[in-house]
Motif scaffolding. Sequence first.
Motif, PDB file in Angstrom:
ATOM      1  N   ASP A   1       0.833  -1.229  -0.011  1.00  0.00           N
ATOM      2  CA  ASP A   1       0.055   0.079  -0.008  1.00  0.00           C
ATOM      3  C   ASP A   1       0.724   1.321   0.118  1.00  0.00           C
ATOM      4  O   ASP A   1       0.560   2.188  -0.626  1.00  0.00           O
ATOM      5  CB  ASP A   1      -1.055   0.034   1.183  1.00  0.00           C
ATOM      6  N   ALA A   2       2.045   0.996   0.900  1.00  0.00           N
ATOM      7  CA  ALA A   2       2.782   2.452   0.832  1.00  0.00           C
ATOM      8  C   ALA A   2       3.354   2.868  -0.513  1.00  0.00           C
ATOM      9  O   ALA A   2       3.505   3.821  -0.740  1.00  0.00           O
ATOM     10  CB  ALA A   2       3.901   2.217   1.997  1.00  0.00           C
ATOM     11  N   ARG A   3       4.010   1.577  -1.077  1.00  0.00           N
ATOM     12  CA  ARG A   3       4.483   1.648  -2.465  1.00  0.00           C
ATOM     13  C   ARG A   3       3.490   2.205  -3.577  1.00  0.00           C
ATOM     14  O   ARG A   3       3.986   3.010  -4.327  1.00  0.00           O
ATOM     15  CB  ARG A   3       5.030   0.239  -2.925  1.00  0.00           C
ATOM     16  N   ARG A   4       2.463   1.704  -3.478  1.00  0.00           N
ATOM     17  CA  ARG A   4       1.255   2.554  -4.407  1.00  0.00           C
ATOM     18  C   ARG A   4       1.026   3.731  -4.021  1.00  0.00           C
ATOM     19  O   ARG A   4       0.643   4.622  -4.951  1.00  0.00           O
ATOM     20  CB  ARG A   4       0.060   1.574  -4.271  1.00  0.00           C
ATOM     21  N   ALA A   5       0.858   4.095  -2.723  1.00  0.00           N
ATOM     22  CA  ALA A   5       0.785   5.597  -2.536  1.00  0.00           C
ATOM     23  C   ALA A   5       1.746   6.520  -3.157  1.00  0.00           C
ATOM     24  O   ALA A   5       1.614   7.736  -3.302  1.00  0.00           O
ATOM     25  CB  ALA A   5       0.288   5.636  -0.977  1.00  0.00           C
ATOM     26  N   ALA A   6       2.810   6.091  -2.991  1.00  0.00           N
ATOM     27  CA  ALA A   6       4.303   6.494  -3.349  1.00  0.00           C
ATOM     28  C   ALA A   6       4.230   6.778  -4.920  1.00  0.00           C
ATOM     29  O   ALA A   6       5.145   7.428  -5.514  1.00  0.00           O
ATOM     30  CB  ALA A   6       5.506   6.041  -2.763  1.00  0.00           C
ATOM     31  N   GLY A   7       3.101   6.296  -5.654  1.00  0.00           N
ATOM     32  CA  GLY A   7       3.216   6.308  -7.205  1.00  0.00           C
ATOM     33  C   GLY A   7       4.061   5.147  -7.909  1.00  0.00           C
ATOM     34  O   GLY A   7       4.215   5.279  -9.088  1.00  0.00           O
ATOM     35  N   GLU A   8       4.374   4.294  -7.031  1.00  0.00           N
ATOM     36  CA  GLU A   8       5.371   3.183  -7.928  1.00  0.00           C
ATOM     37  C   GLU A   8       4.269   2.239  -8.820  1.00  0.00           C
ATOM     38  O   GLU A   8       3.288   2.145  -8.149  1.00  0.00           O
ATOM     39  CB  GLU A   8       5.912   2.437  -6.810  1.00  0.00           C
ATOM     40  N   GLU A   9       4.817   2.127  -9.884  1.00  0.00           N
ATOM     41  CA  GLU A   9       4.085   0.943 -10.600  1.00  0.00           C
ATOM     42  C   GLU A   9       4.457  -0.397 -10.167  1.00  0.00           C
ATOM     43  O   GLU A   9       5.276  -0.940 -10.047  1.00  0.00           O
ATOM     44  CB  GLU A   9       4.613   1.183 -12.100  1.00  0.00           C
ATOM     45  N   LEU A  10       3.181  -0.969  -9.991  1.00  0.00           N
ATOM     46  CA  LEU A  10       2.973  -2.430  -9.470  1.00  0.00           C
ATOM     47  C   LEU A  10       2.395  -3.100 -10.569  1.00  0.00           C
ATOM     48  O   LEU A  10       1.980  -2.795 -11.457  1.00  0.00           O
ATOM     49  CB  LEU A  10       2.090  -2.353  -8.294  1.00  0.00           C
TER      50      LEU A  10
END
Length: 508
Positions: free
Chosen positions: A59-68
């Motif tokens: 969730d934190a990586r998604r919130a930071a705009g990282e492409e998943l």
Amino acid sequence: MPELIHLSAAELAAKLASGEVTSVEATQAHLDRIAAVDGDVHAFLHVSDTALDTAAAIDARRAAGEELGPLAGVPVAIKDVLATKDMPSTSGSKILEGWLPPYDATVVARLRAADLVPLGKTNMDEFAMGSSTEHSAFGPSHNPWDLTRTPGGSGGGSAAAVSAFEAPLALGSDTGGSIRQPAAVTGSVGVKPTYGGVSRYGAIALASSLDQVGPVSRTVLDAGLLHDVISGHDPLDSTSLTDEWPSMADAARRGGTGEALTGLRVGVVRELSGENGGFQAGVKQRFDETVAALTAAGAEVVEVEAPSFEYAVAAYYLILPAEASSNLARMDSVRFGLRVRPDSGPATVERVMSATRDAGFGAEVKRRIILGTYALSAGYYDAYYGSAQKVRTLIQQDFAQAFDKADVLISPAAPTTAFELGSLVDDPLAMYLNDVTTIPANLAGIPGMSIPMGLAPEDGLPTGLQLLAPAHADARLYEVGAAIETMLTDAWGHDLLSQAPLLKEAVK
């Protein structure tokens, strides 16, 4: 909005990507479901204590705009045959109880790299030897449709977890039907990929020339999404194919339009269709109805013969025990796992090994080791193991001839619906015959899929349709499977799994 646990993996992934739902929320919902029902289902042997931390990090990586990845944040269950460095890996056996591997299986590493959230390890027959999960050293799993019945085996835990809405996705392994047969009797979807299409590195080996890891899900599209994550060449697996695989999810999306059935050549395998008896009436009825529906949808249905299939079960139960005898020799009390000292006398390596294997292996494992060792012995190798390999070649030739006449082959995925727990556990020969329709695909190395085919009228339990395609043609299975899934769902008028009693009153 439907409860999170009732969403397909594709639906859940879309909500995660849009920010409508967080991975922590989705993971917590499934952990709550496990806590509520798994005491009765016993799909899991171990539940991860780091799943929420993993979800929070995603969730934190998604919130930071990282492409998943497409399935980022979606929970997944893992059959206990696969090595996991953060959870015990027992293969359902006391001899490996508590063993924590120092590495992940390649497929598990790929799950983590694709940002799925491992929920835990699912129950299985010991070292994948069984068709009911009753040979697990830690007790049987139960079918969510009827808790007095088996969820199939050896991967009954993975199928039960998906069917009971404890996980949207799971990994299984299929040596002679251990993904497809449990899928059939639990109303879920199970796929055995082409041999070598998915890495076996880190899968605790039963029969190395037969084992294949694959997805378990509630829809064909979900299976395709998971298949895309785990497939591809692995240099750590000497049997891994170097093929460039197309997207199985894209193939399923194409098939979902229903157009794939028009002009499709569908082969009904005479030896696997129940024409000679031995199949439950309701299974045969649903299969015949499906064949008729395929014809009405524009498919060209032809009967094909595969005379060598008559000997498939016999050949399989010589090849598998022989390879199992060799693979399980590593369970020797010296390098890892259980160690038992003899009650009296000197604790030599041989006596400790004997005491450990006696205490650590269950009856079915001992039975197959003895059979396999005998089949490999100097005086009987050619008569038994060598002859079985010749039959294997004949089966491969029968498949090749059948695929000259048909694009895909179909049969029931299991000859009966789920049988009652305890009814066959003391009759190994009857248990072995539950894999009669699935074994030929493993002997030939071709891909197979089981999809729900409706409920048997006499007991209201799920039946499964098996689809088979030539080696390397996994994408064809997904396209055709999704088309048939759409056709059958339209016939039911609703989602088959919505009828599962576990959603109602079977488990409070």
